[in-house]
Design a protein around this motif. Sequence first.
Motif, short mmCIF file in Angstrom:
data_model
loop_
_atom_site.label_atom_id
_atom_site.label_comp_id
_atom_site.label_asym_id
_atom_site.label_seq_id
_atom_site.Cartn_x
_atom_site.Cartn_y
_atom_site.Cartn_z
N UNK A 55 64.98 -70.74 -72.70
CA UNK A 55 66.18 -71.48 -72.31
C UNK A 55 65.90 -72.55 -71.25
N UNK A 56 64.69 -72.54 -70.68
CA UNK A 56 64.35 -73.52 -69.64
C UNK A 56 63.63 -74.75 -70.20
N UNK A 57 63.43 -74.82 -71.52
CA UNK A 57 62.56 -75.85 -72.09
C UNK A 57 62.93 -77.27 -71.64
N UNK A 258 67.91 -81.48 -61.30
CA UNK A 258 67.58 -81.46 -62.74
C UNK A 258 68.26 -80.27 -63.41
N UNK A 259 68.13 -79.10 -62.81
CA UNK A 259 68.72 -77.89 -63.40
C UNK A 259 70.25 -77.97 -63.45
N UNK A 260 70.84 -78.45 -62.37
CA UNK A 260 72.29 -78.57 -62.34
C UNK A 260 72.81 -79.56 -63.36
N UNK A 261 72.05 -80.64 -63.58
CA UNK A 261 72.46 -81.65 -64.56
C UNK A 261 72.47 -81.11 -65.98
N UNK A 262 71.73 -80.04 -66.21
CA UNK A 262 71.68 -79.44 -67.55
C UNK A 262 72.60 -78.23 -67.68
N UNK A 263 73.36 -77.96 -66.63
CA UNK A 263 74.37 -76.91 -66.72
C UNK A 263 74.00 -75.59 -66.08
N UNK A 264 72.79 -75.50 -65.49
CA UNK A 264 72.41 -74.25 -64.82
C UNK A 264 73.17 -74.14 -63.49
N UNK A 265 73.52 -72.91 -63.13
CA UNK A 265 74.13 -72.67 -61.84
C UNK A 265 73.08 -72.42 -60.79
#
Length: 267
Positions: A55-57, A258-265
Amino acid sequence: MRRTPLTALALASALALALTGCAAAATPAESAAPTSSPTASSTLTGELTISAAASLKKAFDELAVEFEAANPGVDVKPIRYDGSSTLATQILEGASVDVFASADEKNMKKVVDASLASAPELFATNVLTLVVPKGNPGKVTGLADLAKPDLDVVLCAAEVPCGAASTTLLQNAGVQASVDSYEQSVTAVLTKVASGEADAGLVYVTDAATNADVETVTTAGADAVVNRYPIVALTHAAHPEAAAAFVRFVLSDAGRSVLGGLGFGHP
C-alpha cells in the motif's frame, strides 16, 4: 585616520560579542532541522535496499526519488513491495534489507523480536474502504451486501494487515462475508475489483484513490479500524547511515507531506 590600540581592542571585543550572539541564535533552528526538513548529505554513499508494504508503493516511489536527489551518493534500489507478512518472513529468512516499512505493528514485531531491528517509529495511518468496479455492476450499497452469496467478494488474507483490518471491520458490523478469494496483498484485491473479476472488495482508502477503474461505497465503521505503519533501519543494514537517513527522511515534514498528499494519516 590611524586607530589607537585601545580603539582596535574595542572593535575586536564588539566583533566577538556579535559572533557569539549569532551562534546562540542559530542553535534552536539547527536542533530542529532533522525533524523539519529532509536529510541532505553529500557524504552518504551506497545502495539502499528497502522492503515496504504494498500500500506504500506510490508514496515510497516518490520518497525514494526525493531522497536520491537530496543524497546523490545513495542509490535506492527498486523497492520490494508486497504484503507485510511476506516481507517480514523474507527478512526473518535472511533477505538482505536495509529498511523495512510495515503496514501494521504485528509484522514489525516479528522482526524486532528476532533482534533484527529495534525501536521502529510510526509514520502513517490508513483505513479501509469498500470498492466496486466502475459502474457498480453488483449494485453494492454497503458492508452488509458482502454476505450475499451471488456476489463475487475478494478480501486480503487474514495474515496480512489489510486482512486483519477487514476481519475486525466486518466483525464490528456483524457481517459474515461470503468470500470467493483471499489475496496476499491489498494491491491484489484492488486489481481483481478493478478488472471486474470481483464485484466488491476492501482496500485502503489510499489505494482506492489511485485507481480510476473502481468506485468507493460508504463504509460504516471504517474510521474505527485504523492501521498504523512503523518503519525501521535493520540492525545489520549494509549501509546503516544511509538507512537511518532514509528513515529520518520519511519521518520529516517533507516525508509527511508526501504521505499526507496521498491520503495517509499521521499517527
